[in-house]
Design a protein around this motif. Structure first.
Motif, short mmCIF file in Angstrom:
data_model
loop_
_atom_site.label_atom_id
_atom_site.label_comp_id
_atom_site.label_asym_id
_atom_site.label_seq_id
_atom_site.Cartn_x
_atom_site.Cartn_y
_atom_site.Cartn_z
N ALA A 159 0.83 -1.21 0.00
CA ALA A 159 0.00 0.00 0.00
C ALA A 159 0.86 1.26 0.00
CB ALA A 159 -0.93 0.00 1.21
N LEU A 160 1.95 1.24 0.76
CA LEU A 160 2.86 2.39 0.78
C LEU A 160 3.51 2.59 -0.59
CD1 LEU A 160 4.53 1.81 4.26
CD2 LEU A 160 2.93 3.64 3.66
N ALA A 161 3.82 1.50 -1.27
CA ALA A 161 4.39 1.61 -2.62
C ALA A 161 3.36 2.22 -3.57
CB ALA A 161 4.83 0.24 -3.11
N MET A 162 2.07 1.84 -3.43
CA MET A 162 1.02 2.41 -4.27
C MET A 162 0.90 3.92 -4.05
SD MET A 162 -1.82 -0.60 -3.73
CE MET A 162 -3.15 0.33 -4.50
N ALA A 163 1.21 4.36 -2.82
CA ALA A 163 1.13 5.79 -2.50
C ALA A 163 2.43 6.52 -2.83
CB ALA A 163 0.79 5.97 -1.02
N GLY A 164 3.32 5.88 -3.58
CA GLY A 164 4.55 6.54 -4.02
C GLY A 164 5.72 6.36 -3.09
N GLY A 165 5.53 5.60 -2.01
CA GLY A 165 6.63 5.40 -1.07
C GLY A 165 6.81 6.57 -0.12
N PHE A 166 7.82 6.47 0.73
CA PHE A 166 8.12 7.53 1.70
C PHE A 166 8.75 8.74 1.02
CE2 PHE A 166 8.63 3.53 4.16
CZ PHE A 166 7.60 3.72 5.08
N ASN A 167 8.49 9.92 1.55
CA ASN A 167 9.24 11.09 1.10
C ASN A 167 10.43 11.31 2.03
OD1 ASN A 167 8.35 12.47 3.41
ND2 ASN A 167 6.62 13.40 2.36
N GLY A 168 11.16 12.38 1.81
CA GLY A 168 12.39 12.61 2.57
C GLY A 168 12.20 12.94 4.02
N GLN A 169 10.96 13.20 4.44
CA GLN A 169 10.71 13.58 5.82
C GLN A 169 10.07 12.47 6.64
OE1 GLN A 169 9.25 17.81 6.24
NE2 GLN A 169 8.71 17.47 4.09
N ALA A 170 9.93 11.28 6.05
CA ALA A 170 9.18 10.19 6.69
C ALA A 170 9.99 9.50 7.78
CB ALA A 170 8.76 9.16 5.64
N LYS A 171 9.27 9.10 8.83
CA LYS A 171 9.86 8.27 9.88
C LYS A 171 9.47 6.83 9.59
CE LYS A 171 10.52 8.15 14.90
NZ LYS A 171 11.94 8.51 14.82
N HIS A 172 10.35 6.11 8.95
CA HIS A 172 10.06 4.76 8.47
C HIS A 172 9.77 3.77 9.59
CE1 HIS A 172 12.51 6.92 5.61
NE2 HIS A 172 12.32 6.02 4.65
N SER A 173 10.26 4.06 10.79
CA SER A 173 10.17 3.09 11.88
C SER A 173 8.88 3.21 12.70
CB SER A 173 11.37 3.26 12.83
OG SER A 173 11.39 4.56 13.38
N GLN A 174 8.02 4.17 12.38
CA GLN A 174 6.82 4.36 13.19
C GLN A 174 5.59 4.60 12.33
OE1 GLN A 174 7.31 7.22 16.32
NE2 GLN A 174 8.94 6.10 17.32
N VAL A 175 5.38 3.77 11.33
CA VAL A 175 4.18 3.86 10.50
C VAL A 175 2.99 3.32 11.31
CG1 VAL A 175 3.05 3.04 8.40
CG2 VAL A 175 5.49 3.63 8.38
N VAL A 176 1.91 4.07 11.33
CA VAL A 176 0.75 3.70 12.15
C VAL A 176 -0.38 3.20 11.25
CG1 VAL A 176 -0.85 4.42 13.96
CG2 VAL A 176 1.39 5.51 13.77
N LEU A 177 -0.90 2.03 11.58
CA LEU A 177 -2.07 1.48 10.89
C LEU A 177 -3.28 1.65 11.80
CD1 LEU A 177 -3.55 -0.17 8.72
CD2 LEU A 177 -2.75 -2.24 9.87
N PHE A 178 -4.26 2.42 11.34
CA PHE A 178 -5.51 2.62 12.07
C PHE A 178 -6.60 1.78 11.42
CE2 PHE A 178 -3.23 6.59 12.89
CZ PHE A 178 -3.38 6.71 14.27
#
Length: 242
Positions: A159-178
């Motif tokens: 799903a993150l890949a579908m959204a274009g992946g992380f940008n330069g400001q993303a915190k990769h270690s704390q992605v939250v799934l609601f």
């Protein structure tokens, strides 16, 4: 230790053991061990059935859904209904009826009862013609935040890949799934995508369900960047480390 004191000590310890045993859940009548209470705050439905409810819930009608009614012995009553913004549908020759939130079997019961006074033993076939497509939402520090159709089995990393992946400001270690459980309750889980990808271990890569929200927060340096001089900041700080 005196015999009397030793006796009282033994009695006291035995009473504690007995009280603790009474507090423990007993085995079920069929010999199976007692069920363990489900943990809350876990987004994977299989791990929190108390929150997520049914594993495969039936579809419930939403606003703008379109339903075809076909009357086997009274085709003059055939009609196409649209669930209005207020949740009602306009039935032919009958008052408007509230149907939002009903499953199709429940809807069939309501419609059959509604026409029982007009038709004798109405035989009605109901077809869901158009409905709200399954979707997920990606927000926060992804390249293309927005609402995406959920087609087939999709994991968080996909799903993150579908959204274009992380940008330069993303915190990769704390992605939250609601994941919304009801109108007033949602469960969440924090996923360390950075660790999963570096370790090449996707066992924690959860599968999305319709309506899930993925939120990617800002990394630490992005939060404090506006308070720091920017002339030579890039030479000393690597956002990927946060």
């Amino acid at each position: 230790m005196k015999p009397t004191r030793l006796l009282w000590t033994t009695v006291f310890l035995c009473s504690l053991v007995t009280a603790h045993a009474k507090e423990q859940p007993s085995a079920a009548a069929d010999g199976k061990p007692p069920a363990i209470a489900a943990k809350s705050g876990i987004a994977d439905g299989e791990l929190s059935p108390a929150l997520t409810g049914e594993r495969r819930p039936l579809y419930r009608l939403h606003k703008s859904d379109i339903i075809d009614l076909s009357f086997t012995f009274s085709p003059e009553f055939n009609q196409t209904l649209t669930v209005q913004p207020d949740g009602f549908v306009a039935l032919k020759d009958l008052p408007e009826t509230y149907v939002e939130g009903l499953t199709l079997p429940e809807f069939q019961i309501v419609i059959t009862k509604a026409y029982t006074g007009t038709l004798h033993d109405p035989q009605i076939t109901i077809t869901l013609k158009d409905f709200e497509k399954p979707y997920f939402i990606a927000s926060g520090e992804v390249s293309h935040p927005g609402k995406y159709e959920l087609r087939g089995d999709t994991t968080v990393t996909e799903a993150l890949a579908m959204a274009g992946g992380f940008n330069g400001q993303a915190k990769h270690s704390q992605v939250v799934l609601f994941r919304r459980v009801s109108d007033g309750l949602a469960e969440s889980r924090v996923l360390d995508i950075k660790h999963m990808l570096h370790a090449k271990d996707l066992t924690e890569d959860l599968h999305l369900k319709p309506g899930d929200l993925l939120f990617v927060p800002q990394n630490t340096i992005s939060k404090v960047r506006r308070y720091l001089p920017t002339s030579s900041l890039g030479a000393y700080l690597n956002p990927a480390q946060f």
